[in-house]
Design a protein around this motif. Structure first.
Motif, mmCIF file in Angstrom:
data_model
loop_
_atom_site.group_PDB
_atom_site.id
_atom_site.type_symbol
_atom_site.label_atom_id
_atom_site.label_comp_id
_atom_site.label_asym_id
_atom_site.label_seq_id
_atom_site.Cartn_x
_atom_site.Cartn_y
_atom_site.Cartn_z
ATOM 1 N N GLU A 279 28.782 55.364 48.202
ATOM 2 C CA GLU A 279 29.287 54.134 48.826
ATOM 3 C C GLU A 279 30.194 53.452 47.804
ATOM 4 O O GLU A 279 29.781 53.205 46.671
ATOM 5 C CB GLU A 279 28.140 53.203 49.202
ATOM 6 C CG GLU A 279 28.590 51.940 49.913
ATOM 7 C CD GLU A 279 27.473 50.904 50.025
ATOM 8 O OE1 GLU A 279 26.296 51.281 49.849
ATOM 9 O OE2 GLU A 279 27.778 49.730 50.270
ATOM 10 N N LYS A 280 31.418 53.166 48.242
ATOM 11 C CA LYS A 280 32.349 52.471 47.335
ATOM 12 C C LYS A 280 32.589 51.070 47.860
ATOM 13 O O LYS A 280 32.880 50.880 49.036
ATOM 14 C CB LYS A 280 33.662 53.242 47.233
ATOM 15 C CG LYS A 280 33.482 54.605 46.607
ATOM 16 C CD LYS A 280 34.793 55.311 46.319
ATOM 17 C CE LYS A 280 34.484 56.696 45.763
ATOM 18 N NZ LYS A 280 35.606 57.387 45.209
ATOM 19 N N LYS A 281 32.466 50.095 46.978
ATOM 20 C CA LYS A 281 32.706 48.717 47.410
ATOM 21 C C LYS A 281 33.202 47.888 46.241
ATOM 22 O O LYS A 281 33.249 48.372 45.105
ATOM 23 C CB LYS A 281 31.434 48.101 47.995
ATOM 24 C CG LYS A 281 30.259 48.025 47.055
ATOM 25 C CD LYS A 281 29.066 47.424 47.771
ATOM 26 C CE LYS A 281 27.907 47.213 46.820
ATOM 27 N NZ LYS A 281 26.734 46.640 47.494
ATOM 28 N N PHE A 282 33.564 46.648 46.554
ATOM 29 C CA PHE A 282 34.019 45.722 45.522
ATOM 30 C C PHE A 282 32.991 44.607 45.371
ATOM 31 O O PHE A 282 32.539 44.027 46.351
ATOM 32 C CB PHE A 282 35.376 45.128 45.893
ATOM 33 C CG PHE A 282 36.522 46.071 45.656
ATOM 34 C CD1 PHE A 282 36.907 46.972 46.641
ATOM 35 C CD2 PHE A 282 37.199 46.087 44.444
ATOM 36 C CE1 PHE A 282 37.938 47.867 46.417
ATOM 37 C CE2 PHE A 282 38.241 46.977 44.217
ATOM 38 C CZ PHE A 282 38.616 47.873 45.213
ATOM 39 N N VAL A 283 32.637 44.325 44.122
ATOM 40 C CA VAL A 283 31.729 43.220 43.845
ATOM 41 C C VAL A 283 32.448 42.293 42.870
ATOM 42 O O VAL A 283 32.785 42.703 41.755
ATOM 43 C CB VAL A 283 30.406 43.717 43.209
ATOM 44 C CG1 VAL A 283 29.522 42.537 42.841
ATOM 45 C CG2 VAL A 283 29.683 44.639 44.174
ATOM 46 N N LEU A 284 32.692 41.069 43.317
ATOM 47 C CA LEU A 284 33.473 40.116 42.528
ATOM 48 C C LEU A 284 34.786 40.753 42.079
ATOM 49 O O LEU A 284 35.164 40.684 40.901
ATOM 50 C CB LEU A 284 32.668 39.626 41.310
ATOM 51 C CG LEU A 284 31.400 38.840 41.633
ATOM 52 C CD1 LEU A 284 30.650 38.510 40.344
ATOM 53 C CD2 LEU A 284 31.729 37.557 42.382
ATOM 54 N N ARG A 285 35.422 41.411 42.999
ATOM 55 C CA ARG A 285 36.723 42.070 42.820
ATOM 56 C C ARG A 285 36.689 43.247 41.852
ATOM 57 O O ARG A 285 37.726 43.749 41.435
ATOM 58 C CB ARG A 285 37.791 41.055 42.373
ATOM 59 C CG ARG A 285 38.151 40.091 43.496
ATOM 60 C CD ARG A 285 39.555 39.585 43.351
ATOM 61 N NE ARG A 285 39.567 38.233 42.811
ATOM 62 C CZ ARG A 285 40.665 37.574 42.448
ATOM 63 N NH1 ARG A 285 41.823 38.134 42.531
ATOM 64 N NH2 ARG A 285 40.597 36.346 41.985
ATOM 65 N N LYS A 286 35.488 43.695 41.458
ATOM 66 C CA LYS A 286 35.394 44.873 40.597
ATOM 67 C C LYS A 286 34.916 46.049 41.445
ATOM 68 O O LYS A 286 33.949 45.901 42.189
ATOM 69 C CB LYS A 286 34.410 44.608 39.455
ATOM 70 C CG LYS A 286 35.008 43.806 38.315
ATOM 71 C CD LYS A 286 33.955 43.269 37.360
ATOM 72 C CE LYS A 286 33.150 44.349 36.696
ATOM 73 N NZ LYS A 286 32.160 43.814 35.744
ATOM 74 N N PRO A 287 35.565 47.201 41.309
ATOM 75 C CA PRO A 287 35.133 48.354 42.114
ATOM 76 C C PRO A 287 33.779 48.866 41.653
ATOM 77 O O PRO A 287 33.492 48.869 40.452
ATOM 78 C CB PRO A 287 36.232 49.389 41.861
ATOM 79 C CG PRO A 287 36.823 49.014 40.544
ATOM 80 C CD PRO A 287 36.695 47.539 40.416
ATOM 81 N N GLN A 288 32.978 49.236 42.635
ATOM 82 C CA GLN A 288 31.650 49.750 42.311
ATOM 83 C C GLN A 288 31.404 50.994 43.153
ATOM 84 O O GLN A 288 31.629 50.978 44.366
ATOM 85 C CB GLN A 288 30.605 48.676 42.649
ATOM 86 C CG GLN A 288 29.346 48.739 41.822
ATOM 87 C CD GLN A 288 28.395 47.602 42.134
ATOM 88 O OE1 GLN A 288 27.976 47.412 43.279
ATOM 89 N NE2 GLN A 288 28.052 46.843 41.130
ATOM 90 N N THR A 289 30.963 52.073 42.513
ATOM 91 C CA THR A 289 30.658 53.309 43.231
ATOM 92 C C THR A 289 29.159 53.545 43.135
ATOM 93 O O THR A 289 28.615 53.704 42.032
ATOM 94 C CB THR A 289 31.417 54.495 42.616
ATOM 95 O OG1 THR A 289 32.800 54.165 42.545
ATOM 96 C CG2 THR A 289 31.243 55.734 43.475
#
Lengths: 111, 200
Positions: A72-82
């Motif tokens: 799952e790829k998403k953004f947390v506080l504008r930082k990419p997180q995989t």
């Protein structure tokens, strides 16, 4: 096939085969790490396995292609997180691998 | 020789599996800093409230603490995996934060935040509940002691003078937030883990 004292033919018990996808050392470590958590980030997996980004990415891709790991790829506080998590198929494959290992080792691991 | 090597390799694989599973389960968040942050926040709210009896002192300071907690925790999220237990503990504290914010906002705006003893008793009881639930899940005696301290404070603050109840709550905050939080930070820094992980 072996011949016993009376000449009867006895067949060897069939030894289990180890899943080649799971058997890779880094892939095995990754599946085992993910088996103990709900989900984990790429950087955490890298820290635990001390693998390089490239190698880690390649092994995770193989596990994903085998259906053992979901991404799952998403953004947390504008930082990419995989984020990675083990699938039911991956959990099953790991369980079967462990059972196969124990069967192969047999008396060697009994107390 | 080849059979022995193969057998050893298989044993190593088994060991690897066990170690990695344990690694995943053992790895936890470091939440000592959150206790210290909220301890300072409570002191700030008490000082502001005592200074001008503002109805906004508690809602605003709690909201600020919530925002700081969320921002810092989110930035650290990638360093630790998500576990069922971690999620359960986190939910306890999220519910606590929401409850405190709504309760103090409503009490403040309605003008019913007049009884200091009752107010402190409610705070202490809620914090005792959250710490107690967390400690029981984690089987963590130190946090259970904090919960007990909050419960004692909740009872004690109902009696005595206003000054005495203030002293009780200030002492509870110091022990259960500041001291406990600093202990958590030091323990995490030294890589030591107590009987259970450090969770807010």
């Amino acid at each position: 096939m072996r011949r016993g004292a009376e000449g009867a033919v006895r067949s060897m018990p069939e030894l289990p085969e180890l899943n080649p996808v799971v058997h890779g050392r880094l892939r095995l470590a990754l599946l085992s790490l993910l088996a103990g958590v709900e989900q984990a980030e790429f950087t955490w997996l890298r820290a635990k396995t001390e693998a390089t980004d490239g190698n880690l990415g390649a092994q995770l891709l193989k596990l994903e292609e085998a259906g053992y790991v979901a991404v799952e790829k998403k953004f947390v506080l504008r930082k990419p997180q995989t984020l990675y998590r083990i699938t039911e198929a991956g959990r099953q494959a790991l369980t079967e691998y462990v059972q196969a290992l124990k069967q192969l080792l047999g008396p060697a691991i009994e107390p | 020789m080849q059979d022995h090597t193969t057998e050893q390799e298989l044993k190593d694989r088994l060991s690897l599996i066990e170690n990695m599973i344990a690694e995943g389960r053992r790895d936890t968040e470091s939440w000592g800093w959150v206790f210290v942050l909220w301890g300072v926040d409570y002191y700030f709210a008490l000082a502001w409230s005592a200074w001008n009896h503002s109805a906004w002192a508690w809602p605003i300071t709690i909201l600020v603490a919530v925002v700081i907690t969320v921002v810092v925790a989110s930035s650290k999220a990638g360093n630790h995996p998500r576990t069922t237990m971690g999620r359960a503990i986190g939910c306890i504290w999220i519910a606590l934060g929401i409850s405190m914010f709504l309760l103090f906002l409503a009490l403040g705006l309605s003008g019913r935040l007049t009884d200091q003893h009752l107010f402190f008793a409610v705070i202490a009881a809620i914090l005792g509940m959250a710490n107690g639930a967390s400690a029981l899940i984690l089987r963590w005696k130190i946090q259970l002691a904090c919960a007990a301290a909050w419960w004692v404070a909740a009872v004690a603050t109902c009696f005595g003078t206003d000054a005495q109840s203030m002293i009780v709550i200030l002492a509870a905050i110091f022990l259960c937030q500041i001291v406990f939080g600093v202990y958590g930070v030091i323990a995490d820094a030294q890589g030591r883990r107590g009987r259970g992980p450090v969770h807010a």
